[in-house]
Design an enzyme around this catalytic site. Structure first.
Site, PDB file in Angstrom:
ATOM      1  N   LYS A 164     -17.708  12.271  31.903  1.00 30.89           N
ATOM      2  CA  LYS A 164     -16.501  11.609  32.395  1.00 30.89           C
ATOM      3  C   LYS A 164     -15.769  12.492  33.412  1.00 30.89           C
ATOM      4  O   LYS A 164     -15.408  13.626  33.135  1.00 30.89           O
ATOM      5  CB  LYS A 164     -15.585  11.289  31.211  1.00 30.89           C
ATOM      6  CG  LYS A 164     -14.394  10.410  31.531  1.00 30.89           C
ATOM      7  CD  LYS A 164     -13.621  10.117  30.248  1.00 30.89           C
ATOM      8  CE  LYS A 164     -12.464   9.162  30.454  1.00 30.89           C
ATOM      9  NZ  LYS A 164     -11.746   8.906  29.177  1.00 30.89           N
ATOM     10  N   CYS A 205     -14.214   4.632  31.018  1.00 36.71           N
ATOM     11  CA  CYS A 205     -12.815   4.300  30.768  1.00 36.71           C
ATOM     12  C   CYS A 205     -11.869   4.638  31.922  1.00 36.71           C
ATOM     13  O   CYS A 205     -11.772   3.912  32.897  1.00 36.71           O
ATOM     14  CB  CYS A 205     -12.371   4.952  29.457  1.00 36.71           C
ATOM     15  SG  CYS A 205     -10.953   4.126  28.681  1.00 36.71           S
ATOM     16  N   GLU A 232     -17.046   3.400  24.708  1.00 43.50           N
ATOM     17  CA  GLU A 232     -16.786   4.827  24.841  1.00 43.50           C
ATOM     18  C   GLU A 232     -16.686   5.469  23.453  1.00 43.50           C
ATOM     19  O   GLU A 232     -16.162   4.868  22.516  1.00 43.50           O
ATOM     20  CB  GLU A 232     -15.466   5.019  25.598  1.00 43.50           C
ATOM     21  CG  GLU A 232     -15.022   6.456  25.745  1.00 43.50           C
ATOM     22  CD  GLU A 232     -13.655   6.580  26.397  1.00 43.50           C
ATOM     23  OE1 GLU A 232     -13.390   7.630  26.997  1.00 43.50           O
ATOM     24  OE2 GLU A 232     -12.844   5.620  26.302  1.00 43.50           O
TER      25      GLU A 232
END
Length: 257
Positions: free
Chosen positions: A110, A144, A44
């Site tokens: 995300k 994540c 990431e």
């Protein structure tokens, strides 16, 4: 359709908020990949580390990093994915790029910004998932904190593998290990997680634990040090267990707003 694809998980330290330095290191690692590698997965925010100051490193979709990832993918004949800080229409995103060897680039923003670190205050959230079709495989990349939300990751498209790219710190690493395995088991798919190593400017330590888990949750690859971790994903294993264990047919039906 490929019977298998060979993946390379690039577990590396990151230089804080220095895109040029990080691209240089990562390009060298990618150029040194084993010749039969099909997919390289980066952490990431691979150009900066997990920064809450996007104005220092943000690029647009015509910037140096997008050009770089496309050109390196084409030159190495390897798909490359990982997330970076992108600015678009006055907003900033933690955006995963997936560069195909033919020059095509897809992206995913995300969905779950990490409120504990204030990510929600400086980055806008994504609204839709991405299913990448590559060499006959269906890949679902996420970032994540998305790992903690099984409903968002649920296998409703018969994808073959989940990909998670992360900056996941040492104090909560047991959760990372557990959740990666769980996502593989509940979705009858391969689950790959790539974390960084080293320490960032805020003093957070990252222990790696990049790993690949099989459709039954078996550990295929794992590392807790700086290195490139190789793992081959096999189509036959997915087909065999989905035919034998038809758990996905019993999944709940739902939509996400």
């Amino acid at each position: 359709m490929n019977a298998h694809i060979k993946t390379a998980l690039i577990q590396t330290p990151l230089t804080w908020e220095d895109p040029e330095a990080n691209r240089k290191v990562l390009q060298k690692k990618i150029e040194e990949l084993e010749e039969d590698t099909n997919l390289a997965v980066l952490p990431e925010m691979f150009t900066s580390g997990f920064t809450m100051h996007p104005e220092r490193v943000a690029e647009n979709m015509e910037g140096k990093t997008l050009t770089w990832i496309r050109e390196v993918a084409m030159a190495s004949d390897v798909a490359i994915t990982g997330s970076v800080v992108i600015t678009e229409n006055g907003k900033c995103y933690n955006r995963l790029l997936f560069a195909h060897p033919d020059g095509k680039v897809e992206y995913y923003d995300k969905r779950h910004t990490f409120t504990l670190a204030g990510e929600d205050k400086v980055y806008d959230t994504g609204k839709k998932r991405l299913i990448v079709e590559y060499k006959g495989w269906k890949l679902c990349p996420m970032i994540c904190y998305d790992l903690r939300f099984p409903v968002w990751a649920r296998n409703t498209e018969a994808y073959d593998a989940l990909l998670f790219v992360a900056n996941w710190p040492l104090p909560r690493i047991s959760a990372w290990d557990t959740l990666l395995r769980a996502r593989a088991v509940e979705n009858l798919c391969y689950c790959l997680g790539v974390n960084r190593v080293g320490q960032d400017q805020n003093g957070h330590k990252y222990p790696g634990h990049s790993a690949v888990y099989g459709v039954l949750g078996e550990e295929i690859a794992f590392s807790d040090r700086e290195e490139i971790i190789y793992a081959t994903l096999e189509r036959e294993k997915i087909t065999h267990y989905r035919n034998k264990l038809r758990f996905l047919e019993d999944r709940d039906r739902f939509t996400i707003s």
